[in-house]
Each structure stands twice: as C-alpha cells, then as structure tokens.
Motif scaffolding. Structure first.
Motif, PDB file in Angstrom:
ATOM      1  N   ALA A 287      60.353  32.734  29.032  1.00  0.00           N
ATOM      2  CA  ALA A 287      61.577  33.379  28.392  1.00  0.00           C
ATOM      3  C   ALA A 287      61.698  33.026  26.659  1.00  0.00           C
ATOM      4  O   ALA A 287      60.904  32.114  26.481  1.00  0.00           O
ATOM      5  N   ARG A 288      62.401  33.682  26.356  1.00  0.00           N
ATOM      6  CA  ARG A 288      62.623  33.415  24.844  1.00  0.00           C
ATOM      7  C   ARG A 288      63.133  32.170  24.567  1.00  0.00           C
ATOM      8  O   ARG A 288      63.837  31.551  25.472  1.00  0.00           O
ATOM      9  N   PRO A 289      62.946  31.625  23.296  1.00  0.00           N
ATOM     10  CA  PRO A 289      63.507  29.944  23.300  1.00  0.00           C
ATOM     11  C   PRO A 289      64.979  30.253  23.362  1.00  0.00           C
ATOM     12  O   PRO A 289      65.735  31.303  23.070  1.00  0.00           O
ATOM     13  N   PRO A 290      65.524  29.171  23.763  1.00  0.00           N
ATOM     14  CA  PRO A 290      66.965  29.091  24.034  1.00  0.00           C
ATOM     15  C   PRO A 290      67.963  29.056  22.639  1.00  0.00           C
ATOM     16  O   PRO A 290      67.426  28.987  21.803  1.00  0.00           O
ATOM     17  N   VAL A 291      69.191  29.456  22.895  1.00  0.00           N
ATOM     18  CA  VAL A 291      70.137  29.516  21.815  1.00  0.00           C
ATOM     19  C   VAL A 291      71.060  28.431  22.064  1.00  0.00           C
ATOM     20  O   VAL A 291      71.621  27.951  22.884  1.00  0.00           O
ATOM     21  N   ASP A 292      71.468  27.578  20.674  1.00  0.00           N
ATOM     22  CA  ASP A 292      72.055  26.693  20.708  1.00  0.00           C
ATOM     23  C   ASP A 292      73.826  26.788  20.755  1.00  0.00           C
ATOM     24  O   ASP A 292      74.263  27.972  20.406  1.00  0.00           O
ATOM     25  N   GLY A 293      74.564  25.901  21.242  1.00  0.00           N
ATOM     26  CA  GLY A 293      75.800  26.082  21.320  1.00  0.00           C
ATOM     27  C   GLY A 293      76.653  26.330  20.070  1.00  0.00           C
ATOM     28  O   GLY A 293      76.156  26.096  18.748  1.00  0.00           O
TER      29      GLY A 293
ATOM     30  N   VAL B  68      64.750  23.876  26.208  1.00  0.00           N
ATOM     31  CA  VAL B  68      63.712  24.215  25.331  1.00  0.00           C
ATOM     32  C   VAL B  68      62.388  24.397  26.161  1.00  0.00           C
ATOM     33  O   VAL B  68      61.564  25.255  26.467  1.00  0.00           O
ATOM     34  N   ARG B  69      62.217  23.032  27.010  1.00  0.00           N
ATOM     35  CA  ARG B  69      61.145  23.211  27.823  1.00  0.00           C
ATOM     36  C   ARG B  69      61.112  24.276  29.105  1.00  0.00           C
ATOM     37  O   ARG B  69      60.173  24.646  29.309  1.00  0.00           O
ATOM     38  N   ASP B  70      62.319  24.265  29.607  1.00  0.00           N
ATOM     39  CA  ASP B  70      62.425  25.122  30.930  1.00  0.00           C
ATOM     40  C   ASP B  70      62.111  26.606  30.264  1.00  0.00           C
ATOM     41  O   ASP B  70      61.774  27.275  31.183  1.00  0.00           O
ATOM     42  N   SER B  71      62.566  26.944  29.406  1.00  0.00           N
ATOM     43  CA  SER B  71      62.452  28.450  28.640  1.00  0.00           C
ATOM     44  C   SER B  71      60.996  28.598  28.693  1.00  0.00           C
ATOM     45  O   SER B  71      60.585  29.569  28.775  1.00  0.00           O
ATOM     46  N   ALA B  72      60.315  27.776  27.984  1.00  0.00           N
ATOM     47  CA  ALA B  72      58.946  27.696  27.430  1.00  0.00           C
ATOM     48  C   ALA B  72      58.156  28.072  28.738  1.00  0.00           C
ATOM     49  O   ALA B  72      57.345  28.706  28.923  1.00  0.00           O
ATOM     50  N   ALA B  73      58.448  26.862  29.837  1.00  0.00           N
ATOM     51  CA  ALA B  73      57.823  27.027  30.996  1.00  0.00           C
ATOM     52  C   ALA B  73      58.004  28.453  31.952  1.00  0.00           C
ATOM     53  O   ALA B  73      56.976  28.705  32.777  1.00  0.00           O
TER      54      ALA B  73
END
Length: 297
Positions: free
Chosen positions: A185-191, A177-182
């Motif tokens: 990128a769009r928020p990540p997708v959970d597994g 979540v942190r790396d995507s926002a920084a």
C-alpha cells in the motif's frame, strides 16, 4: 482480488484537511483550499442531530464543485463507523456523489467487509488497538488505498499519555509504516496535531513522522497546511544529495564496482534506491481531483 491501480495524484497526496460537513462555508473553503485533499467530515465533527444536515450539505457541495471544475483538492468523505446507525445512510450518500476516496473511521476488517463492491478507494483510519492488530490485513485489502493514524483515539484506547515529542505513538507509527510497505500500500498518513497555538510543535512532529516513513499528515485547520507541505517535500539539500549519490553510483557501475564513497559514506544499490525514491517524492502539482478527471474523460 488484485489491488487496483492508484492514480499518481492520489498516491502523492500529503496534506489532508478535515472540515465539518455540517458547516457549509468552511466546507466550501476546504474544497478550494491549498490542501492536497479536503475531507468533508460526517463523523466526529458532527453532532448526532446534525448528521442529516451534514449529509445534505456534503452532497450539494460535492455535486456542485465536481461539476464546476477540475482543479482543487482531492475530494474525500469521512463516513461514520460501521457500528453506528448513520453508516447505511452514509453509504447511500457515497453512491450518489463524485469522490476520490472515503475515510473509514474505527477501521476493522469486519467494517471493510460491509462496504459495497463498487466503492471509492478507502483510507482506513486506525483508531483502536484492535484496528492496529489488523493493520497489515487492512492495508492489503484491494479496497484500501492506505492507512491513516487516528492518533487521539488510538492513544486513548491504548492508555497513552501525551509526551510532547510524539514518542508515545512511536510504535504505532512504525507499525503502520511496516504493515503498509509489506502489503504494497502507499505509505501511511500521520494523525492530527491538535494544538493550533504551537506551530513549532507541528513542524517537529511532521518531521518525525516523515523520518519514520509516513508520507502525509491529517490537518484540522488551513493554518497547518504550509508546515505540512514543507515537512513532507524533499528539501533542496536532500535533492542535491540524491542527485550526487545517483551520479556516484552510476559512475561506480561503469567502473565495474558495486559500491563507492560519497563524502565519506558508502553508496551502494540500496542507497541508490533510497535516492531515487526521495527524488520521486513530489506533491501533486497542479492539483486535480482524480474523480473530476475521470468524469471529464
């Protein structure tokens, strides 16, 4: 290289249904399912001796459904990892079929660099400790649409044991979540939630993922879609709060104030931004494949 514009449909996908490309009936069903995205899988769900058959089936179905109509889930393809003998043939297939995005397993920067310049948007599947270390750089690549959590493989690589409440992967989820926002990128997708006999567990895990900032979940069976859609859509109570918070903040601004109280809680600029973001979180409706939309223009 600037990040290309992302269609509103791709940005709002929440449910991603994996289906083995080697099983035509299941693959065809996924492409007309209520999922926001159908992922035809050439990787883990397909044995080595079935890879060629899976590619042929995927090609036939993607060409057939792509030409037939606009509706249905976004069309994604999970290719094999870059360090396998199947990678080059998968890239050749990608060049021949209409796709909205490609899922890159075992994602690393070195693998990303092997993709052609002309290539669909990529979901980078983070499945290793090394991939997790590179998550920010992967999310920042112009080729990458977003990150996905490869929960099972990552847990194995990190030596984690299942805890039942998802806390064993709390750090990994938060980092994505942190790396995507920084990276913008769009928020990540959970597994994936691997138990089909525990829908309550799926509901709990999806709620945890959303609370942590993830915005979508990988699914392994159509029976999981309703729970995922419900978990990642704003609830009516949340929408009501967001509307009231915005109204209260706007009234405060008109009074020349930077903050106000709503039900005993402070509402300031940051809270108003949170409310606006919540109201913007709507699943794609009606669902249309962006690739099909482009072909129709």
């Amino acid at each position: 290289m600037p990040r290309p514009a992302i269609s509103s449909t791709l940005a709002s996908l929440r449910s991603f249904l994996f289906v083995p490309a080697s099983q035509p009936s299941r693959a065809r069903g996924a492409l007309v399912s209520p999922a926001h995205a159908a992922i035809l899988d050439l990787e883990d769900a397909v044995a080595d001796e079935e890879k060629a058959h899976a590619r042929a089936t995927a090609e036939s179905l993607l060409l057939e459904t792509g030409a037939a109509k606009l509706g249905g889930p976004a069309r994604l393809l999970r290719i094999n990892a870059a360090d396998t003998p199947h990678f080059a043939k998968d890239l050749s297939l990608v060049a021949r079929v209409p796709l909205d995005a490609v899922v890159l397993p075992k994602a690393r920067l070195a693998a990303l660099q092997q993709l052609p310049d002309e290539f669909p948007p990529v979901y980078a599947l983070i499945e290793s400790a090394a991939g997790l270390r590179e998550a920010f750089a992967l999310a920042g690549s112009a080729k990458v649409l977003g990150l996905m959590l490869g929960a099972v493989d990552l847990a194995v690589d990190l030596g984690l044991g299942p805890h039942g409440d998802g806390t064993e992967l709390l750090f990994a989820r938060s980092q994505l979540v942190r790396d995507s926002a920084a990276a913008g990128a769009r928020p990540p997708v959970d597994g994936v939630w691997t138990r089909l006999d525990d829908p309550a567990g799926l509901t709990r895990e999806a709620a945890l993922a959303r609370a942590l900032g993830l915005r979508g979940k990988l699914c392994i069976h159509p029976s999981q879609l309703d729970a995922v859609h419900a978990a990642f859509a704003p609830h009516e109570q949340e929408r009501s709060w967001a509307l009231r918070a915005l109204a209260a903040y706007e009234a405060a601004q008109h009074r020349g104030e930077g903050a106000t109280l709503l039900d005993g809680e402070m509402v300031d600029l940051a809270v108003a931004a949170q409310a606006k973001r919540l109201l913007s979180e709507q699943p794609p409706s009606p669902l249309h494949s962006p690739a099909a939309e482009r072909r129709a223009q």
